[in-house]
Design an enzyme around this catalytic site. Sequence first.
Site, PDB file in Angstrom:
ATOM      1  N   HIS A 203       0.842  -1.189   0.000  1.00 28.17           N
ATOM      2  CA  HIS A 203       0.000   0.000   0.000  1.00 28.17           C
ATOM      3  C   HIS A 203       0.880   1.243   0.000  1.00 28.17           C
ATOM      4  O   HIS A 203       2.088   1.175   0.204  1.00 28.17           O
ATOM      5  CB  HIS A 203      -0.921   0.018   1.230  1.00 28.17           C
ATOM      6  CG  HIS A 203      -0.194   0.070   2.526  1.00 28.17           C
ATOM      7  ND1 HIS A 203       0.381  -1.046   3.113  1.00 28.17           N
ATOM      8  CD2 HIS A 203       0.082   1.108   3.365  1.00 28.17           C
ATOM      9  CE1 HIS A 203       0.962  -0.702   4.245  1.00 28.17           C
ATOM     10  NE2 HIS A 203       0.806   0.602   4.428  1.00 28.17           N
ATOM     11  N   ASP A 205       0.823   5.136   1.711  1.00 24.46           N
ATOM     12  CA  ASP A 205       0.126   5.926   2.723  1.00 24.46           C
ATOM     13  C   ASP A 205      -0.575   7.144   2.133  1.00 24.46           C
ATOM     14  O   ASP A 205      -1.669   7.515   2.552  1.00 24.46           O
ATOM     15  CB  ASP A 205       1.105   6.380   3.803  1.00 24.46           C
ATOM     16  CG  ASP A 205       1.539   5.226   4.703  1.00 24.46           C
ATOM     17  OD1 ASP A 205       1.004   4.122   4.529  1.00 24.46           O
ATOM     18  OD2 ASP A 205       2.404   5.445   5.560  1.00 24.46           O
ATOM     19  N   HIS A 253       5.010  -0.083  -0.065  1.00 21.95           N
ATOM     20  CA  HIS A 253       5.626  -0.850   1.009  1.00 21.95           C
ATOM     21  C   HIS A 253       4.608  -1.783   1.645  1.00 21.95           C
ATOM     22  O   HIS A 253       3.416  -1.698   1.393  1.00 21.95           O
ATOM     23  CB  HIS A 253       6.202   0.085   2.071  1.00 21.95           C
ATOM     24  CG  HIS A 253       5.153   0.901   2.772  1.00 21.95           C
ATOM     25  ND1 HIS A 253       4.668   2.083   2.264  1.00 21.95           N
ATOM     26  CD2 HIS A 253       4.473   0.704   3.936  1.00 21.95           C
ATOM     27  CE1 HIS A 253       3.753   2.578   3.073  1.00 21.95           C
ATOM     28  NE2 HIS A 253       3.616   1.758   4.105  1.00 21.95           N
ATOM     29  N   ARG A 263       4.663  -7.701  17.755  1.00 20.67           N
ATOM     30  CA  ARG A 263       5.310  -6.476  17.257  1.00 20.67           C
ATOM     31  C   ARG A 263       4.462  -5.272  17.658  1.00 20.67           C
ATOM     32  O   ARG A 263       3.300  -5.161  17.278  1.00 20.67           O
ATOM     33  CB  ARG A 263       5.427  -6.560  15.738  1.00 20.67           C
ATOM     34  CG  ARG A 263       5.994  -5.339  15.008  1.00 20.67           C
ATOM     35  CD  ARG A 263       5.798  -5.581  13.516  1.00 20.67           C
ATOM     36  NE  ARG A 263       6.471  -4.645  12.652  1.00 20.67           N
ATOM     37  CZ  ARG A 263       5.940  -3.515  12.181  1.00 20.67           C
ATOM     38  NH1 ARG A 263       4.710  -3.149  12.573  1.00 20.67           N
ATOM     39  NH2 ARG A 263       6.611  -2.740  11.352  1.00 20.67           N
TER      40      ARG A 263
END
Length: 284
Positions: A203, A205, A253, A263
């Site tokens: 995607h 941003d 990314h 995480r």
Amino acid sequence: MAVQRRGNVKTADTNSIEKKIKRGIAQRQASSYRGYAALLIAFIGSCALPVWLWSVWTNDITDTMVSREEVLAQPRVFMIQCSEDYQKYKHFPGCTPSKCGRAVTDNVVSADEAQALKRIAERGLALGGSDGGASILDLHSGALSMGKKFVNIYRTVRSRIQRVICETFGLDSSKLYLTKPTFFSRINSTSAKTTHDEYWHPHIDKVTYGSFDYTSLLYLTDYGVDFGGGRFIFMDPNSNRTVEPRTGSENLHHVEKVAWGTRYAITVSFTCDPDFAIADPSLP
């Protein structure tokens, strides 16, 4: 996130892309908290849209931009060409990027501050979250009940991130505004239950959130120690490049699937458009 449009864009098949971007389990690396928390200044040219949509989608990571073993007292900057597509957006002198890039640094928050942020994330996300392995906690809604301590540390960290962005890209700090959403994220290896849990898809941003001009990702856990997989992957022409998350440690990314562990990170983004500006959280 940078996009170059210099010819006919070839649309990649979604299923094919998903298969190609799957990664193996990360190598376990020794060490624990080390002083600073790593910030991926995904202001990564938040100012450039996707990078070459017709690029070769490859499963091989040919370049580790920053490994978890490194400690960066100063930002390591990787410049990229700004997307021509960015010209269609309104420009704001002193803020709209004239140069685009990705930067990574450790010198933003201390280990204690990173631990405090992680505890806040754990407390907030313990009250809910997804059944599918990927959860977020919006910092301008659910986090407000955490009180003055959260508000103070958030303002401090946000200010430092903003300063690093402005210094790295030569911006007027008075013309860079906080924008939403800003959020904690928690990702583990639990299988996705809905499409909202599928965090690993490629995607951009700036496409997903039109207000984003600069995006930062502050890691609150260590790659190879607290979790495996989960690296931040830039999908560049003919190759992929990765950042290995380290506590405290765009462009097209994605985040590779977390193979084990959990995480934690905090995303804080900024805009040049005052119409999309938001205030810091405040106590009721």
